[in-house]
Design a protein around this motif. Structure first.
Motif, PDB file in Angstrom:
ATOM      1  N   MET A   1      -7.600 -18.654  27.399  1.00  9.03           N
ATOM      2  CA  MET A   1      -6.486 -19.387  27.583  1.00  9.03           C
ATOM      3  C   MET A   1      -5.559 -19.362  28.644  1.00  9.03           C
ATOM      4  O   MET A   1      -4.472 -19.953  29.498  1.00  9.03           O
ATOM      5  CB  MET A   1      -5.417 -19.094  26.375  1.00  9.03           C
TER       6      MET A   1
ATOM      7  N   HIS B   1     -11.122 -25.842  25.011  1.00  8.32           N
ATOM      8  CA  HIS B   1     -12.258 -25.864  26.144  1.00  8.32           C
ATOM      9  C   HIS B   1     -13.500 -26.655  25.438  1.00  8.32           C
ATOM     10  O   HIS B   1     -13.271 -27.470  24.207  1.00  8.32           O
ATOM     11  CB  HIS B   1     -12.789 -24.714  26.501  1.00  8.32           C
TER      12      HIS B   1
ATOM     13  N   GLU C   1     -16.015 -18.618  26.864  1.00  5.56           N
ATOM     14  CA  GLU C   1     -14.810 -18.661  25.807  1.00  5.56           C
ATOM     15  C   GLU C   1     -14.794 -20.024  24.894  1.00  5.56           C
ATOM     16  O   GLU C   1     -14.556 -19.813  23.817  1.00  5.56           O
ATOM     17  CB  GLU C   1     -13.424 -18.814  26.717  1.00  5.56           C
TER      18      GLU C   1
ATOM     19  N   HIS D   1      -7.908 -19.704  21.594  1.00  6.23           N
ATOM     20  CA  HIS D   1      -8.396 -19.261  23.014  1.00  6.23           C
ATOM     21  C   HIS D   1      -8.827 -17.905  23.002  1.00  6.23           C
ATOM     22  O   HIS D   1      -8.184 -17.119  22.063  1.00  6.23           O
ATOM     23  CB  HIS D   1      -7.291 -19.632  24.018  1.00  6.23           C
ATOM     24  N   ALA D   2      -9.400 -17.557  24.107  1.00 10.45           N
ATOM     25  CA  ALA D   2      -9.479 -16.064  24.273  1.00 10.45           C
ATOM     26  C   ALA D   2      -9.147 -15.831  25.891  1.00 10.45           C
ATOM     27  O   ALA D   2      -9.542 -16.717  26.587  1.00 10.45           O
ATOM     28  CB  ALA D   2     -11.175 -15.774  24.314  1.00 10.45           C
TER      29      ALA D   2
HETATM   30 ZN   LIG Z   1      -8.698 -20.953  27.008  1.00 10.79          ZN
END
Ligand SMILES: [Zn+2]
Length: 498
Positions: A1, A302, A317, A371-372
């Motif tokens: 993110m 994503h 991710e 997200h990561a």
């Molecule tokens: Zn992300």
């Protein structure tokens, strides 16, 4: 993110460009039209407009025949009287007024007689027609259409969003409409049904290399939008969204991943494309769970050609957040308290608008994006964000034509949900922070683009640390993801309680 967040300055610039475009696309003058359209309970009828001098006129007897049952008439060289039911209408040549049931009603131009026909100016619709029928009459002065006995007509606003390889046309309707598309004569035609439409403007011209004009036309009694491309060989991907209150159409050279499931309407030749009948099963992901339960949209960030970030072992991710969203889905469904739909279940990359459209079309209760990101040394860690809206100046410049119901522009709907979204983020932060050993800062606001157009409470959940120099194995661990999913269920339960 973090990638998304770090690109915020670029997105601000992008918003600036959009506003710039909004300034240079202008509604042009009403097109010259030859027919006047009567929207009647039994359907639409048209009468040719007669132009005399500088004025537009309609033949009085033809108008009366559409609206009432004429019982008789008496004509002389200089006057005409018509009876119907208990009423009568009397006009005198050259008078700027008409007599309706013994009362004189003003007209904006004198009564004329040409080729044996008695002509009244279009203002007759506003001043006299409401006295001739018991049904409600809706007429906007200057317009070439009148609505009789119908529900109040809806309207629409149009925005054009330039893309690198095309343009998105966004049409927001005030009422629910149906749309059928057709390609003809090098243009795309969108037939509008379901609700009568009164356009605020009938013609929009764009300074865009892909889209030249959008016009409203109902000259034949059939309301439609006509989009004229600015070049040959472009494709058209329409999507009816917001349950029929919005239309998103992409004009582009190449079919983009975002609308890849939609049938193209090729130009200039080729068979007409299947009509987009609202959101069909192929276009919008399915919903699982108990019918009456609140719907949670899970949005793994994503996907496809956009991997997001990666860790030192090449874990992407997009894969990590898909596995987390899938775990959350299982936990929510097992609870029996929520319905669930994922914006992507495979390796596709829906656009932000597409992800938001899915939530809005399905009337979601909550939208969660996953997200990561890189939190530095702190790991494991999670963070929850609600949407941070753009600068107030942009918010206050939302278009809202005077006297018309204000449309919520597509791009800003989350602004109206911010309070609830902050509550949601707070509830999720609290439940995640209860996981032993997990550091979760207080929920914050962030300009997460994917949240911008969601019309329901929405939040972003970011886990980490996830970065190219780190091993993300602890984040991928099934036990960790199960803990996160259980906590998200708790947070949603807490949020749901009044
Ligand atoms: Zn992300």
């Amino acid at each position: 993110m973090n990638q998304r967040f770090h690109s915020y300055s670029r997105r601000l610039l992008w918003v600036g460009l959009l506003l710039g475009v909004a300034l240079v696309f202008w509604p042009s003058r009403t097109l010259r039209s030859d027919n006047f359209v009567f929207y009647l309970p039994a359907g639409a009828k048209t009468i040719p407009i007669e132009t005399v001098g500088h004025g537009d006129y309609l033949p009085l007897l033809q108008v009366l025949n559409l609206v009432v049952h004429v019982d008789g008439m008496q004509a002389s060289q200089s006057s005409l009287k018509v009876w119907f039911g208990q009423s009568d209408v009397e006009v005198h040549l050259g008078d700027r007024k008409v007599r309706v049931n013994k009362a004189w009603v003003p007209l904006e131009a004198p009564v004329r007689a040409e080729n044996g026909e008695w002509l009244v100016p279009l203002g007759f619709m506003a001043s006299a027609l409401p006295h001739l029928t018991r049904q409600p009459v809706q007429y906007r002065v200057g317009a070439r259409r009148v609505f009789i006995g119908e529900a109040r007509p809806g309207s629409f606003s149009v925005r054009l969003k330039p893309l690198a390889d095309g343009a998105d046309i966004m049409v927001a309707f005030t009422e629910t409409v149906t749309v059928k598309t057709e390609a003809a004569n090098g243009r795309w035609i969108l037939y509008l049904g379901g609700h009568p439409i009164e356009p605020l403007e009938t013609s929009y011209a764009f300074q865009n290399p892909f889209v030249k004009t959008l016009q409203f036309d109902d000259q034949d009694g059939v309301p439609k939008l006509i989009i004229t491309p600015a070049a040959e060989g472009l494709n058209f991907y329409p999507l009816l969204a917001e349950g029929g209150r919005g239309l998103l159409a992409e004009v582009s050279k190449q079919r983009t991943a975002s609308l890849a499931n939609l049938p193209p309407a090729s130009l200039p030749s080729g068979p007409p494309p299947p009509a987009p009948q609202g959101a069909t099963a192929e276009e919008i992901p399915s919903v699982e769970g108990v019918a009456s339960a609140p719907l949670i949209i899970l949005d793994p960030g994503h996907g496809g050609s956009d991997p997001g970030s990666h860790d030192k072992n090449g874990v992407l991710e997009k894969d990590l957040v898909l596995s987390l969203a899938t775990r959350v889905r299982a936990v929510l469904l097992a609870s029996g308290r929520f319905r669930v739909s994922l914006t992507r279940s495979g390796d596709s990359d829906p656009t932000f608008d597409r992800r938001d459209t899915i939530a809005n079309v399905l009337h979601a209760s909550v939208f969660l994006t996953f997200h990561a990101g890189d939190f530095g040394a702190a790991s494991p860690r999670a963070a929850v964000y609600s949407f941070e809206p753009p600068a107030p100046s942009e918010e206050s410049s939302l278009p809202g034509p005077a006297g018309m119901p204000r449309l919520i522009p597509w791009e800003y709907v989350q602004v109206f949900e911010l309070d609830r979204s902050r509550e949601l983020a707070g509830a999720l932060q609290q439940s995640l922070a209860a996981i032993p050993g997990l550091s979760v800062p207080k929920a914050a606001a962030a300009p997460a683009r994917v949240l911008r157009s969601v019309g329901n409470p929405a939040a972003a959940v970011e886990i980490g640390s996830f970065a190219p120099d780190l091993d993300s194995a602890p984040l991928s661990a099934l036990s960790f993801q199960q803990q996160l999913a259980d906590a998200i269920l708790k947070g949603l339960d807490a949020f749901k309680k009044p």
